[in-house]
Design a protein around this motif. Structure first.
Motif, PDB file in Angstrom:
ATOM      1  N   ASP A  46       0.820  -1.216   0.000  1.00 17.54           N
ATOM      2  CA  ASP A  46       0.000   0.000   0.000  1.00 17.54           C
ATOM      3  C   ASP A  46       0.851   1.263   0.000  1.00 17.54           C
ATOM      4  O   ASP A  46       0.437   2.308   0.514  1.00 17.54           O
ATOM      5  N   ALA A  47       2.031   1.190  -0.591  1.00 17.32           N
ATOM      6  CA  ALA A  47       2.948   2.333  -0.618  1.00 17.32           C
ATOM      7  C   ALA A  47       2.296   3.553  -1.268  1.00 17.32           C
ATOM      8  O   ALA A  47       1.379   3.438  -2.087  1.00 17.32           O
ATOM      9  N   VAL A  48       2.802   4.734  -0.894  1.00 10.43           N
ATOM     10  CA  VAL A  48       2.296   6.010  -1.417  1.00 10.43           C
ATOM     11  C   VAL A  48       3.439   6.738  -2.118  1.00 10.43           C
ATOM     12  O   VAL A  48       4.580   6.745  -1.630  1.00 10.43           O
ATOM     13  N   TYR A  49       3.117   7.353  -3.264  1.00  3.57           N
ATOM     14  CA  TYR A  49       4.085   8.149  -4.012  1.00  3.57           C
ATOM     15  C   TYR A  49       3.435   9.491  -4.315  1.00  3.57           C
ATOM     16  O   TYR A  49       2.350   9.553  -4.912  1.00  3.57           O
ATOM     17  N   GLU A  50       4.072  10.564  -3.900  1.00  3.22           N
ATOM     18  CA  GLU A  50       3.557  11.915  -4.189  1.00  3.22           C
ATOM     19  C   GLU A  50       4.701  12.802  -4.607  1.00  3.22           C
ATOM     20  O   GLU A  50       5.871  12.527  -4.311  1.00  3.22           O
ATOM     21  N   MET A  51       4.365  13.911  -5.315  1.00  4.60           N
ATOM     22  CA  MET A  51       5.418  14.673  -5.972  1.00  4.60           C
ATOM     23  C   MET A  51       5.032  16.138  -6.161  1.00  4.60           C
ATOM     24  O   MET A  51       4.762  16.584  -7.270  1.00  4.60           O
ATOM     25  N   PRO A  52       5.004  16.911  -5.070  1.00  5.58           N
ATOM     26  CA  PRO A  52       4.727  18.341  -5.225  1.00  5.58           C
ATOM     27  C   PRO A  52       5.744  18.995  -6.172  1.00  5.58           C
ATOM     28  O   PRO A  52       6.921  18.609  -6.163  1.00  5.58           O
ATOM     29  N   PRO A  53       5.282  19.916  -7.049  1.00  6.30           N
ATOM     30  CA  PRO A  53       4.012  20.635  -7.058  1.00  6.30           C
ATOM     31  C   PRO A  53       2.892  19.964  -7.863  1.00  6.30           C
ATOM     32  O   PRO A  53       1.929  20.642  -8.239  1.00  6.30           O
ATOM     33  N   PHE A  54       2.994  18.683  -8.153  1.00  2.00           N
ATOM     34  CA  PHE A  54       1.897  17.971  -8.810  1.00  2.00           C
ATOM     35  C   PHE A  54       0.911  17.512  -7.730  1.00  2.00           C
ATOM     36  O   PHE A  54       1.309  16.790  -6.811  1.00  2.00           O
ATOM     37  N   PRO A  55      -0.349  17.898  -7.799  1.00  2.00           N
ATOM     38  CA  PRO A  55      -1.291  17.511  -6.740  1.00  2.00           C
ATOM     39  C   PRO A  55      -1.675  16.042  -6.774  1.00  2.00           C
ATOM     40  O   PRO A  55      -2.146  15.506  -5.773  1.00  2.00           O
ATOM     41  N   ALA A  56      -1.491  15.369  -7.898  1.00  2.00           N
ATOM     42  CA  ALA A  56      -1.853  13.953  -7.986  1.00  2.00           C
ATOM     43  C   ALA A  56      -0.875  13.110  -7.164  1.00  2.00           C
ATOM     44  O   ALA A  56       0.319  13.391  -7.113  1.00  2.00           O
TER      45      ALA A  56
END
Length: 332
Positions: free
Chosen positions: A236-246
């Motif tokens: 259930d890992a999470v990947y996020e990448m500001p400044p992209f809101p997705a």
């Protein structure tokens, strides 16, 4: 002899206050979620302290006095400001990992802090328990959770739970009552427990296990091996990448997203340079330009658990590279 009984000198002020600079930076960063804003707050704190040093009567310790000034500087800085956030704090996960990604460059995003800026405060080798507590208190998940609290709740939670000031001391800092402090603390505890509590908890694991997971992560990235990347992530890992809101949840989904969104075309395109942020392992990621020169692309901060890498935050604001002492280009 207290400072009120002598004529203060710059040398005396520096000797008394310098030892607290790194922890005041950490405190201001927790409050503000921005390294730049935290540095400004610390500068303002020391300026106000220097101006008021002659009148300091020693009714509290120098440390408590400085925290009172710093906390109120931060509270004033937060007036009429929107909270800093990570994409996970703004909405649900993305459903299509291959969809075009929009950017929100104007939003005030949460920023990572280099471990080097926190000095011994983040890695006090003399006390392993204190070191673990301090690392937890600057981890990205905890800083992101704090931003969901109202400023005074944030201040009370940090001062009471992280820094272990008494209710009476915090009340004096905020010009309120101990009863009001306890009420604010109760509400803050309740609210922060609702913000991804599994992310806020720290995961201590054997250094050998962490090294193995990080080596496998680096090897998979360098080889452009999507399956290898998926294998080192938790389910259930999470990947996020500001400044992209997705943002994306799930190892398989993240693998498809990296395959679809990364400009890498094959082995050797991804180049990772290790660093450390927020008491966590981190890497500067470099990608080749049209001339084959690897240039700064994003800074990735990893959450490593015994089960695998559970969270990656990739910061695309390239100004963070200089703050971390990372070069604009790198050589394989």
């Amino acid at each position: 002899m207290t400072p009120s009984n002598v004529t203060p000198s710059d040398d005396d002020f520096d000797r008394q206050t310098r030892p607290f600079r790194s922890e005041l930076l950490a405190h201001s960063y927790r409050m503000l979620g921005s390294v730049h804003d935290a540095e400004d707050a610390v500068q303002e704190t020391y300026l106000r302290a220097w101006r008021g040093y002659e009148g300091f009567e020693g009714r509290s310790s120098i440390r408590t006095w400085l925290y009172r000034i710093a906390t109120n500087v931060c509270l004033r800085a937060l007036e009429n400001r929107s909270r800093r956030a990570l994409p996970t704090g703004l909405g649900g996960p993305g459903q299509d990992p291959a969809a075009e990604l929009a950017q929100w460059p104007e939003r005030p995003w949460l920023e990572p802090v280099p471990d080097t800026m926190l000095g011994r405060y983040a890695c006090d080798a003399g006390d392993p328990l204190a070191a673990m507590t301090r690392r937890q208190s600057v981890r990205l998940a905890f800083i992101a959770a704090l931003q969901h609290l109202a400023p005074r709740q944030r201040a009370v939670l940090v001062l009471r739970e992280v820094l272990a000031f008494s209710a009476a001391e915090v009340a004096a800092m905020l010009d309120t009552t101990a009863a009001a402090v306890n009420s604010l603390l109760q509400r803050a505890r309740s609210q922060i427990a609702d913000v991804r509590p599994e992310e806020v908890a720290i995961h201590e694991l054997h250094p050998g296990r962490e090294r193995d997971l990080l080596d496998r992560f680096v090897a998979a990235m360098h080889a452009h091996d999507t399956r290898g990347l998926v294998a080192v992530l938790t389910e259930d890992a999470v990947y996020e990448m500001p400044p992209f809101p997705a943002w994306f949840r799930g190892a398989e989904v993240i693998g498809r997203m990296v395959g679809a969104q990364s400009p890498a075309e094959g082995p050797g395109d991804h180049l990772l340079v290790p660093t450390a942020a927020n008491g966590q392992p981190a890497f500067g990621l470099y990608m080749p330009d049209e001339y084959g020169i690897h240039r700064a692309f994003n800074l990735q901060v990893l959450t490593v658990t015994p089960a695998g890498i559970s969270h990656i935050v990739a910061f695309f604001a390239l100004r963070v590279f200089a703050r971390f002492g990372l070069p604009e280009t790198a050589t394989p």
